[in-house]
Design a protein around this motif. Structure first.
Motif, PDB file in Angstrom:
ATOM      1  N   GLU A 199     -48.386 -29.599 -36.709  1.00 43.18           N
ATOM      2  CA  GLU A 199     -48.558 -28.944 -37.425  1.00 43.18           C
ATOM      3  C   GLU A 199     -49.094 -27.485 -36.680  1.00 43.18           C
ATOM      4  OE1 GLU A 199     -51.880 -31.390 -35.993  1.00 43.18           O
ATOM      5  OE2 GLU A 199     -51.944 -31.165 -34.072  1.00 43.18           O
ATOM      6  N   GLY A 200     -48.403 -27.529 -35.695  1.00 42.70           N
ATOM      7  CA  GLY A 200     -48.136 -25.416 -35.781  1.00 42.70           C
ATOM      8  C   GLY A 200     -48.849 -25.719 -34.458  1.00 42.70           C
ATOM      9  N   THR A 201     -49.418 -26.075 -33.811  1.00 39.37           N
ATOM     10  CA  THR A 201     -50.026 -26.078 -32.506  1.00 39.37           C
ATOM     11  C   THR A 201     -49.205 -26.180 -31.225  1.00 39.37           C
ATOM     12  OG1 THR A 201     -50.826 -27.928 -32.112  1.00 39.37           O
ATOM     13  CG2 THR A 201     -52.285 -26.874 -32.708  1.00 39.37           C
ATOM     14  N   ILE A 202     -49.457 -25.111 -29.997  1.00 34.89           N
ATOM     15  CA  ILE A 202     -48.309 -24.467 -29.171  1.00 34.89           C
ATOM     16  C   ILE A 202     -49.438 -24.805 -27.803  1.00 34.89           C
ATOM     17  CG2 ILE A 202     -47.367 -22.978 -28.568  1.00 34.89           C
ATOM     18  CD1 ILE A 202     -47.205 -21.464 -31.483  1.00 34.89           C
ATOM     19  N   GLY A 203     -47.980 -25.487 -27.043  1.00 34.79           N
ATOM     20  CA  GLY A 203     -48.565 -25.478 -25.628  1.00 34.79           C
ATOM     21  C   GLY A 203     -47.649 -24.579 -24.513  1.00 34.79           C
ATOM     22  N   THR A 204     -48.076 -24.252 -23.764  1.00 27.41           N
ATOM     23  CA  THR A 204     -47.200 -22.908 -22.952  1.00 27.41           C
ATOM     24  C   THR A 204     -47.271 -23.472 -21.332  1.00 27.41           C
ATOM     25  OG1 THR A 204     -48.629 -20.821 -22.980  1.00 27.41           O
ATOM     26  CG2 THR A 204     -46.795 -20.993 -24.779  1.00 27.41           C
TER      27      THR A 204
ATOM     28  N   TYR B 153     -41.031 -21.000 -17.249  1.00 28.04           N
ATOM     29  CA  TYR B 153     -41.950 -20.665 -18.346  1.00 28.04           C
ATOM     30  C   TYR B 153     -41.576 -22.061 -19.629  1.00 28.04           C
ATOM     31  CZ  TYR B 153     -43.172 -18.194 -23.552  1.00 28.04           C
ATOM     32  OH  TYR B 153     -44.396 -18.278 -24.274  1.00 28.04           O
ATOM     33  N   GLY B 154     -42.163 -22.095 -20.224  1.00 28.23           N
ATOM     34  CA  GLY B 154     -42.262 -23.484 -21.647  1.00 28.23           C
ATOM     35  C   GLY B 154     -43.260 -23.256 -22.492  1.00 28.23           C
ATOM     36  N   LYS B 155     -42.295 -23.619 -24.223  1.00 27.66           N
ATOM     37  CA  LYS B 155     -43.203 -23.560 -25.018  1.00 27.66           C
ATOM     38  C   LYS B 155     -42.867 -24.792 -25.783  1.00 27.66           C
ATOM     39  CE  LYS B 155     -43.793 -20.491 -29.041  1.00 27.66           C
ATOM     40  NZ  LYS B 155     -43.434 -19.490 -29.428  1.00 27.66           N
ATOM     41  N   ARG B 156     -44.474 -25.028 -26.012  1.00 25.26           N
ATOM     42  CA  ARG B 156     -43.942 -27.140 -26.949  1.00 25.26           C
ATOM     43  C   ARG B 156     -44.576 -26.359 -28.126  1.00 25.26           C
ATOM     44  NH1 ARG B 156     -48.383 -32.133 -25.743  1.00 25.26           N
ATOM     45  NH2 ARG B 156     -48.022 -32.661 -27.662  1.00 25.26           N
ATOM     46  N   LYS B 157     -43.869 -26.912 -29.704  1.00 29.74           N
ATOM     47  CA  LYS B 157     -44.670 -26.920 -30.793  1.00 29.74           C
ATOM     48  C   LYS B 157     -44.478 -28.015 -31.521  1.00 29.74           C
ATOM     49  CE  LYS B 157     -44.334 -23.751 -34.698  1.00 29.74           C
ATOM     50  NZ  LYS B 157     -43.889 -22.392 -35.521  1.00 29.74           N
ATOM     51  N   THR B 158     -45.531 -28.327 -31.720  1.00 32.04           N
ATOM     52  CA  THR B 158     -46.277 -29.962 -32.734  1.00 32.04           C
ATOM     53  C   THR B 158     -45.986 -29.393 -34.008  1.00 32.04           C
ATOM     54  OG1 THR B 158     -48.708 -29.432 -33.139  1.00 32.04           O
ATOM     55  CG2 THR B 158     -47.732 -30.231 -30.980  1.00 32.04           C
TER      56      THR B 158
ATOM     57  N   SER C 192     -38.836 -35.499 -37.068  1.00 35.16           N
ATOM     58  CA  SER C 192     -40.255 -36.696 -37.459  1.00 35.16           C
ATOM     59  C   SER C 192     -40.843 -36.229 -38.446  1.00 35.16           C
ATOM     60  CB  SER C 192     -41.178 -37.541 -36.682  1.00 35.16           C
ATOM     61  OG  SER C 192     -41.184 -37.078 -36.058  1.00 35.16           O
ATOM     62  N   ARG C 193     -41.254 -35.006 -38.067  1.00 29.53           N
ATOM     63  CA  ARG C 193     -42.590 -34.313 -39.144  1.00 29.53           C
ATOM     64  C   ARG C 193     -44.080 -34.736 -39.045  1.00 29.53           C
ATOM     65  NH1 ARG C 193     -40.770 -30.073 -41.602  1.00 29.53           N
ATOM     66  NH2 ARG C 193     -38.358 -29.648 -42.221  1.00 29.53           N
ATOM     67  N   GLN C 194     -44.131 -35.858 -38.232  1.00 24.78           N
ATOM     68  CA  GLN C 194     -45.613 -36.639 -37.900  1.00 24.78           C
ATOM     69  C   GLN C 194     -46.317 -35.134 -37.551  1.00 24.78           C
ATOM     70  OE1 GLN C 194     -45.813 -39.966 -36.296  1.00 24.78           O
ATOM     71  NE2 GLN C 194     -43.587 -40.622 -36.606  1.00 24.78           N
ATOM     72  N   ALA C 195     -48.007 -34.718 -37.387  1.00 28.10           N
ATOM     73  CA  ALA C 195     -47.822 -34.307 -37.497  1.00 28.10           C
ATOM     74  C   ALA C 195     -48.570 -33.963 -35.987  1.00 28.10           C
ATOM     75  CB  ALA C 195     -49.707 -33.987 -37.921  1.00 28.10           C
ATOM     76  N   ALA C 196     -48.527 -34.943 -34.680  1.00 25.74           N
ATOM     77  CA  ALA C 196     -48.595 -34.644 -33.334  1.00 25.74           C
ATOM     78  C   ALA C 196     -47.340 -34.596 -32.748  1.00 25.74           C
ATOM     79  CB  ALA C 196     -50.124 -35.614 -32.552  1.00 25.74           C
ATOM     80  N   VAL C 197     -46.180 -34.734 -33.293  1.00 24.29           N
ATOM     81  CA  VAL C 197     -45.775 -35.206 -32.813  1.00 24.29           C
ATOM     82  C   VAL C 197     -44.884 -33.591 -32.192  1.00 24.29           C
ATOM     83  CG1 VAL C 197     -43.023 -36.324 -33.232  1.00 24.29           C
ATOM     84  CG2 VAL C 197     -45.182 -37.479 -33.333  1.00 24.29           C
ATOM     85  N   ASN C 198     -44.202 -33.570 -31.139  1.00 26.27           N
ATOM     86  CA  ASN C 198     -42.961 -32.180 -30.984  1.00 26.27           C
ATOM     87  C   ASN C 198     -42.427 -31.732 -31.763  1.00 26.27           C
ATOM     88  OD1 ASN C 198     -44.632 -31.962 -28.714  1.00 26.27           O
ATOM     89  ND2 ASN C 198     -43.960 -33.726 -27.612  1.00 26.27           N
ATOM     90  N   LYS C 199     -42.489 -30.534 -32.603  1.00 30.64           N
ATOM     91  CA  LYS C 199     -41.490 -29.844 -32.860  1.00 30.64           C
ATOM     92  C   LYS C 199     -40.331 -29.453 -32.770  1.00 30.64           C
ATOM     93  CE  LYS C 199     -40.530 -26.394 -37.549  1.00 30.64           C
ATOM     94  NZ  LYS C 199     -41.137 -25.284 -38.268  1.00 30.64           N
ATOM     95  N   SER C 200     -40.505 -28.179 -31.425  1.00 30.20           N
ATOM     96  CA  SER C 200     -39.303 -27.529 -30.447  1.00 30.20           C
ATOM     97  C   SER C 200     -40.561 -27.563 -29.145  1.00 30.20           C
ATOM     98  CB  SER C 200     -39.321 -26.958 -31.172  1.00 30.20           C
ATOM     99  OG  SER C 200     -40.429 -26.037 -30.945  1.00 30.20           O
TER     100      SER C 200
END
Length: 364
Positions: free
Chosen positions: A347-352, A340-345, A308-316
């Motif tokens: 807009e480039g922000t990451i949650g682990t 272990y998990g990795k979330r990336k939006t 979708s490429r919306q900034a706050a939406v998850n990319k991966s």
């Protein structure tokens, strides 16, 4: 006048014979009933960033690292404990089976310890009517995890449905067609559909390996718009030996949240009613090893990609599970898992996520 009277009399006789002939013989034994379930405890520890609002891994909502939330968190829960009833009745043309199952894992912010319906259905010959796992799910190739939610990247949904299955036992294949309830867990554009979700599926066994293909058509609606989407999936497994199994499944779904765990789903513009589907792809791969009669283990990867490429939406989304499950005595299982998990939006922000999940279960 005699002919119409004769026809009516014949119809009455036929209907009478149908009504008076029970499908289950009055002399047949009473239905057999099986009671089953388990009591289960999870002890969960997040090593670094605290987890999502869900008790178990829900990587799509994992807090982002730049939020600087509290580090470390411990949770203990027995809410995944469950119970069920399965009844089978003999009929002149085959068994009639009914199943009712529930647990205590109710999604609620105020009190989660409430009974939640999991399955409620009946099966007769080729038909299944009621609520159970969606036909779009591939349970046979869903790797085992200690974590209750399991890996992102695969369909994960229970639906109320009418399902028909037919096949050839000698050729080891079956075909399934189902009409399922269209509403997903987030409601919104799925609560006012005119059409059910339509799902088709083919399963085929080839010696030491098996494969399936699935297709889905669904609909979402807003106050002034209707949009239809689709989904496709393939899955399979290969038995390397009597103790080693490799399994995988790939799913591609447009705009349905439940049918791809971790999906961005869809959005509705509040002003215009325009419906936008994200095009999500998911992959789950697992390796299962039986070490001995008491010990087994699994290595599982799950991933999801959005478009979708919306900034706050998850990319991966990417997850890795490594576990061992030990049965010291009959009906008792003890499990340990590192996640272990990795979330990336976009807009480039990451949650682990780094987590340890310990489980104890007594089955009956």
């Amino acid at each position: 006048m005699r002919k119409p009277i004769k026809i009516v009399s014949s119809l009455v006789a036929v209907l009478g014979s149908l009504v008076s002939t029970p499908s289950i013989s009055q002399t047949s034994p009473a239905p057999s009933v099986r009671i089953y379930g388990f009591a289960e405890l999870h002890a969960i520890y997040d090593v670094k960033q605290s987890s999502s609002p869900d008790l178990f891994t829900d990587l799509a909502f994992q807090p982002l690292n730049d939020l600087k939330g509290p580090q470390g968190k411990t949770q203990l829960t027995a809410e995944t404990s469950r119970f069920g009833f399965e009844a089978t009745s003999a009929t002149a043309s085959g068994p009639l089976t009914a199943k009712l199952e529930a647990d205590f894992y109710s999604y609620s912010s105020d009190n989660r310890n409430r009974v939640r319906l999991r399955h409620a259905y009946g099966e007769y010959k080729n038909w299944l009517i009621g609520m159970t796992w969606s036909t779009f799910m591939d349970l046979d190739n869903l790797p085992e995890t200690v974590d209750f939610n399991g890996a992102v990247g695969a369909p994960f949904s229970r639906r109320t449905m009418v399902r028909f299955t037919f096949g050839d036992a000698k050729e080891n294949f079956k075909v399934t067609i189902a009409a399922e309830d269209p509403e997903d867990q987030f409601g919104g554009g799925s609560s006012n559909e005119r059409m059910p979700q339509i799902i088709g599926r083919i399963d085929k066994q080839f010696g030491s390996w098996s494969v399936n293909a699935r297709a889905l058509v669904h609909e979402k609606r807003s106050f002034n718009a209707t949009k239809r989407g689709k989904g496709i999936a393939i899955g399979g497994n290969y038995k390397l030996s009597s103790k080693d199994t490799f399994m995988a499944q790939y799913t591609r779904v447009d705009g349905d949240i439940d049918h791809l765990y971790g999906s961005n789903g869809y959005s509705i513009d509040a002003a215009t009613g325009v419906i936008s589907f994200d095009k999500n792809s998911g992959l789950v791969v697992g390796y299962a090893r039986i070490l001995n009669d008491q010990l087994r283990g699994n290595i599982v990867y799950g991933g999801n990609r959005g478009k979708s490429r919306q900034a706050a939406v998850n990319k991966s989304l990417d997850e890795l599970f490594v576990n061992l499950i030990y049965s010291p005595i009959r009906n008792v299982e003890l499990g340990g898992e590192l996640i272990y998990g990795k979330r990336k939006t976009f807009e480039g922000t990451i949650g682990t996520l780094t987590r340890i999940d310990l489980m104890a279960r007594y089955s009956f």
